[in-house]
Design an enzyme around this catalytic site. Structure first.
Site: not given
Lengths: 530, 341
Positions: A229, A249
Site C-alpha cells: 500500500k 482522487r
C-alpha cells in the site's frame, strides 16, 4: 435560493438515508436545470474559486453587526462554524430578495473576484441586505468553500439515477473531472443516450475498505492479489488522443505539477488510463513522505525540486486499453494488460509489484516490513474483481500497518467544530523534554461522546489561563496518540511534526510523569528517516 | 465599598439580611428564585420564595416554604426584600434587596419573551445587578416565539402525514408546561412523559390554563403512534421507552438549538429555538433598564459579556458561583444531556 434552501433543510433535518435521497429526488425533479447544475456542483463537493478570504468576511461581518473582532471570535468558538456564525451575527436583511441559485452565483459570487477590495465589500454587504437565515448561511458556505451537508456523492448519484433512469455508475463516470455547472451539462448528464468518454475525463476511483477482521477470514490466499500500500497521492493518468491528464482522487487536475510524469505518459499508446500512485522515489524505494509534500503544493516546479524530489507514477490498474473501458474485466486480465502496456514505458512509469505469499502468515510477515519499506501496509484485491465505483466492501481491502503511538499530556484545549461545537475536543498534547512539557501534536479527539463530555467538564474545571478560545489546563490527563509517521520540522517547538495524529484512548491508568519523552520521539524519527 | 450581595462558598449571600439566594450548601435562611433543582435544593433551615412558585419549590425541597406575593416588601435583618417576576417559569422571581437606600437585584434565571404560564418580567431599577448570562453571546437572538410555535405545529403535521410520532424533547419543569400551554390540541393527541406529570398537575392546580393532555401509557404507544405529539425530557432520547413509539421524528426545544452543531450533537432531527432564558438583546436591555452602576454576571458566557460591558465603560465582573465547579459545571457550555433551559 428558495428550492435550494428547502433542499438543504431537508438534508440537514433528516438523519435517515432514504429521506435524504427522497429530498434530493424531489429537488432534481422540480429545480430549473441551471439551478440544479449548481446545486449538484456543491453537493458533490466542488468549490468555486475563493472570492473572499475568511478574514475579510469576518472583519466585514463584525463591522456590519457592530461587534469587536474578539467578540466575533468568541461567537465562532461557540458555534464552531464560520459561515453559520457570521450569518447569525449580521443584522436581518432589510430588503429580502428571492434569488434563484444560479442567478445568485452569477451576480453575487462569481463577479467578486474581478472587483476591487472596496467593491467586493459593498457587494457582499448588499447580499446581506438581501439574504436571511439559511439562505445567508448557504451563501457564506459557497463564498468560503467547504459545503458539506453530510451526504455522500453516491447518494446524489442514486437520486439522479432515479430521476433520469441513467445507471448510477454511469452517472458517477459522467460526473468525474471538470464539467461546467450549467443547464446544458445537466441535460446531457441525465440523458439516456450513450456517450463516449470525453477527452480528459477520468473514471470514478474504486476504493478499498480497511481490513478489520482476521486476514485468514478472506479464504484461499490464491484468490487474492497482494501489493504494497503505497504512501503517496492516489491518481489516474490518462493518455488520450493528443492529450494527457493526471487527476488526483480529489479530482484535481495536476498534470503540470508533475512534468516528468507528463513526459513519460506521452510515450504510451493513445487510449490508455492508469490508476496508481504518485510517489517521490529514488533508487528503488520511496523517499520519506516529506519529499512528496514539497511537490504537492507546487504549481511550477523548480529544477532543484525535480532533482531532490523526483516523482514516479506507480501504476496498479489499467482502466482503459486501446480507447476501450475495460473496468468490467477481472483484475487478473487487467493486470496482464497493464504489465504489457508498461513493459517498455519510461522509468517514471512503474508497475506496482505483486507480492508472492504461499499463506496468510507469510503475508503477515511481509506486512511487518512495511515501515522499513516506507509503505503503509498491504493492499488485497480479489483476482476476479472488476474495477468498481466508490468504496465497496468485499473485493478490495487495505491492510494497513498499525500506527505509531505515544503517551502525551493534555496541555491546551479548544472547542471543536461542527457537531462538537462548544465542546472542548481539540487538544494540544505534549511530551517531556527534561522537566518541561513540549507540545508535539494538535489532535482531534477519537474518544467516545461520553468521554468527550467528561474531558470537556474536566477542562472547564482545570483551566489555568484562557487565551481567546484556547484554554491552558493543569497538565494532568494522559492520552495515547496514534500517528502515521514523523519528520523533522523547524516550525514546531519540539522540532518534530507528527503525521495524522489523533487521540487514540484516554490513559486513566497513567500519571503525567509516565508520559513519553521527546528523546524517544527523536529516536523514532531518526530510525524512520534512514 | 462592599456589595450588598457577595459570592461565598455556600452561595450568593446578603450579609445585612443574613440570608442566601439559591445556596448550594445547607444554610439557615434561603431565598429561592425558582423551582429548578440547581436553584431550589433541599436541606436549608427556612425557605422564602415568590408566592406563585411556592407549591413548585415545596415539591422540590420537601420542606415547608414561605411564599411572598410579588412586589410585597419584607424586612429581614437590615435588609428589605421583595420578589419581582422573572418569567423564567411559573413563580420565578428576581430578588430585590434594599440596604440603607442602596438596591441590589438578583435576577435568577429570566426571560423577556411572553410565556402564558408565567407573569411577565418586570424591570427593577437598582444600583447593583446580579444577572444570569447563560446565553450572553450575540449569536443568541431568539426568533419570535409565535413563529417557533407555528414551526412546531407544521412539523407535527408533516409527521402525521408521514405516519411518524412527533417527539418534542424539553426540560421537564417549566419548559414542558410552557410548550404544553402553546400547543393546539385540535391538531392531534398531546401526551407527556411520566417525568413531567407531577409538575403538570401542580400547574393545573394553580389554575394555569393547559390544554387537554395526559401522561403517555404503553397502550398509547400502540394506538396513538404516528399521530401524537409526545413531550419528553431529553434523557428519554434513545431510551427503550421511546422505541415503543415506532417511527419518530425527534425535535428539541431549547435556546441551544440556535446553533446547528448543538442540534447535530444531540442527534435530533429538528431544533426549535425556544428558550426560557434571555437572549443577547434582552440581556443588554435588562442592564440598560436597571440603570445599574455595576453588573455581576453568573452562568454561561459571562466573561464575554463582562468584557463587552467594560469596553462600553460599564463596571462589570463575573461572579463566581457554584454553577461553575459543582452541579453547574456545564453551565458555560451547551449542556451535554439536560438543562434547565
Amino acid at each position: 435560493m428558495d428550492l435550494f434552501v428547502q433542499l438543504y433543510r431537508r438534508l440537514d433535518q433528516h438523519t435517515r438515508t432514504n429521506d435524504k435521497v427522497a429530498a434530493l429526488e424531489d429537488y432534481f425533479r422540480v429545480a430549473p436545470r441551471e439551478d440544479a447544475a449548481w446545486a449538484l456542483f456543491h453537493l458533490v463537493g466542488r468549490r468555486l474559486p475563493r472570492a473572499v478570504s475568511p478574514a475579510e468576511l469576518r472583519a466585514w461581518a463584525g463591522a456590519a453587526s457592530g461587534l469587536a473582532p474578539w467578540l466575533v471570535e468568541e461567537c465562532y468558538a461557540a458555534a464552531g462554524d464560520l459561515a453559520e456564525t457570521l450569518a447569525l451575527l449580521v443584522p436581518p436583511a432589510a430588503t429580502p430578495r428571492a434569488w434563484p441559485l444560479s442567478a445568485l452565483i452569477e451576480h453575487r459570487i462569481r463577479p467578486l473576484r474581478e472587483l476591487s477590495h472596496e467593491e467586493r465589500r459593498a457587494r457582499i454587504e448588499q447580499s446581506w441586505h438581501e439574504l436571511d437565515g439559511d439562505a445567508r448561511f448557504l451563501y457564506h458556505k459557497m463564498l468560503t468553500g467547504g459545503f458539506r451537508v453530510g451526504i455522500s456523492r453516491a447518494l446524489v448519484e442514486r437520486a439522479l439515477s432515479r430521476v433520469s433512469g441513467v445507471p448510477a455508475a454511469e452517472l458517477a463516470r459522467r460526473l468525474m473531472g471538470d464539467w461546467p455547472p450549467d443547464a446544458s451539462f445537466f441535460e446531457r448528464l441525465l440523458s439516456t443516450e450513450e456517450r463516449g468518454t470525453p477527452n480528459l475525463q477520468p473514471y470514478p476511483f474504486y476504493l478499498a475498505y480497511p481490513l478489520e477482521q482476521a486476514v485468514s477470514s478472506l479464504g484461499d490466499p490464491g484468490d487474492w492479489q497482494a501489493e504494497w500500500k503505497w504512501d503517496g497521492i492516489r491518481a489516474q493518468a490518462l493518455r488520450r488522443a493528443a492529450s494527457i491528464a493526471i487527476w488526483t482522487r480529489g479530482e484535481e487536475l495536476v498534470t503540470e505539477r508533475y512534468p516528468e510524469i507528463e513526459r513519460a505518459l506521452a510515450a504510451l499508446p493513445e487510449g490508455t488510463a492508469l490508476d496508481g500512485e504518485l510517489l517521490a522515489w529514488r533508487e528503488d524505494r520511496p523517499l520519506p513522505f516529506g519529499a512528496m509534500q514539497r511537490r504537492i503544493g507546487r504549481l511550477r516546479v523548480s529544477s532543484d525540486e525535480l532533482r531532490e524530489a523526483p516523482v514516479i507514477f506507480m501504476a496498479y490498474d489499467l482502466l482503459e486499453f486501446n480507447g476501450v473501458d475495460i473496468r468490467a474485466q477481472p483484475l487478473s486480465e487487467r493486470r496482464a494488460r497493464l504489465e504489457a502496456v508498461l513493459q517498455r514505458a519510461p522509468e517514471e512509469l512503474k508497475v506496482s509489484p505483486t507480492l508472492a505469499f504461499p499463506d496468510w502468515p507469510a503475508l503477515a510477515a511481509l506486512r511487518a516490513e512495511s515501515r522499513a519499506r516506507r509503505v503503509e501496509g498491504i493492499m488485497l484485491k480479489r483476482r476476479d474483481s472488476p474495477y468498481g465505483v466508490g468504496r465497496e466492501r468485499g473485493a478490495w481491502w487495505k491492510w494497513k500497518v498499525d500506527p505509531y503511538t505515544v503517551d502525551a499530556v493534555l496541555m491546551y484545549a479548544q472547542a471543536g467544530h461542527g457537531r462538537r461545537a462548544g465542546l472542548h475536543t481539540d487538544y494540544t498534547l505534549g511530551v517531556w523534554n527534561g522537566e518541561t512539557l513540549v507540545p508535539v501534536a494538535k489532535a482531534y479527539s477519537g474518544l467516545t461522546d461520553r468521554e468527550l463530555e467528561e474531558v470537556d467538564r474536566w477542562i472547564r474545571r482545570h483551566t489555568i489561563e484562557k487565551h481567546g478560545p484556547v484554554r491552558v489546563v493543569v497538565p494532568e490527563l494522559v492520552f495515547e496518540i496514534a500517528f502515521e509517521g514523523l519528520q523533522p520540522s523547524p516550525r514546531h517547538k519540539s522540532g518534530i511534526a507528527l503525521r495524522f495524529p489523533r487521540v487514540h484512548r484516554w490513559r486513566r491508568d497513567k500519571m503525567p510523569a509516565d508520559a513519553d519523552r521527546l528523546e524517544q520521539l527523536v529516536a523514532l524519527m531518526n530510525a524512520a528517516q534512514t | 465599598m462592599s456589595r450588598i450581595v457577595q459570592a461565598t462558598s455556600a452561595g450568593l449571600y446578603c450579609e445585612a439580611g443574613g440570608f442566601y439566594i439559591d445556596p448550594w450548601r445547607p444554610v439557615a435562611h434561603a431565598l429561592i428564585t425558582h423551582a429548578h433543582s440547581d436553584h431550589a435544593r433541599p436541606g436549608h433551615g427556612a425557605y422564602l420564595t415568590a408566592e406563585p412558585g411556592l407549591p413548585l419549590v415545596r415539591e422540590r425541597v420537601g420542606a415547608p416554604v414561605e411564599g411572598l406575593p410579588y412586589g410585597e416588601r419584607r424586612r429581614i435583618g437590615a435588609a428589605v426584600v421583595s420578589f419581582h417576576p422573572a418569567a423564567h417559569m411559573r413563580g420565578a422571581a428576581q430578588a430585590r434587596i434594599e440596604v440603607g437606600g442602596r438596591v441590589a437585584v438578583v435576577t435568577g434565571d429570566f426571560k423577556r419573551d411572553d410565556d402564558p404560564t408565567a407573569d411577565a418580567f418586570e424591570p427593577v431599577p437598582c444600583h447593583e445587578l446580579i444577572m444570569e448570562s447563560t446565553f450572553a453571546l450575540p449569536l443568541y437572538r431568539w426568533p419570535d416565539a409565535s413563529e417557533i410555535v407555528r414551526e412546531i405545529h407544521d412539523w407535527w403535521r408533516e409527521n402525521q402525514e408521514a405516519g411518524r410520532t412527533s417527539v418534542l424533547l424539553a426540560y421537564a419543569v417549566g419548559k414542558a408546561q410552557r410548550l404544553l400551554a402553546l400547543l393546539n390540541p385540535e391538531q392531534g393527541p398531546i401526551l407527556y412523559h411520566g417525568a413531567m406529570e407531577r409538575f403538570v398537575e401542580l400547574y393545573r392546580a394553580a389554575d394555569v390554563s393547559l390544554p387537554a393532555a395526559r401522561k403517555a401509557t404503553a397502550d398509547d404507544a400502540k394506538t396513538l403512534r404516528g399521530r401524537a405529539l409526545l413531550l419528553a425530557p431529553p434523557s428519554a432520547h434513545h431510551s427503550p421507552w421511546l422505541r415503543k413509539w415506532g417511527a419518530c421524528s425527534v425535535g428539541f426545544a431549547s435556546g441551544w438549538m440556535r446553533v446547528r452543531g448543538a442540534r447535530r450533537r444531540r442527534g435530533a432531527d429538528r431544533g426549535f429555538v425556544i428558550s426560557d432564558h434571555a437572549d443577547w438583546p434582552a440581556l443588554l436591555q435588562t442592564i440598560e433598564e436597571s440603570g445599574a452602576e455595576w453588573v455581576g454576571l453568573t452562568h454561561g458566557y459571562g466573561e464575554a459579556l463582562a468584557r463587552y460591558l467594560r469596553e462600553l465603560g460599564r463596571e462589570a465582573d463575573v461572579v463566581r458561583t457554584a454553577f461553575i465547579g459543582e452541579a453547574g459545571a456545564e453551565s458555560d457550555a451547551p449542556p451535554a444531556r439536560e438543562s434547565a433551559d
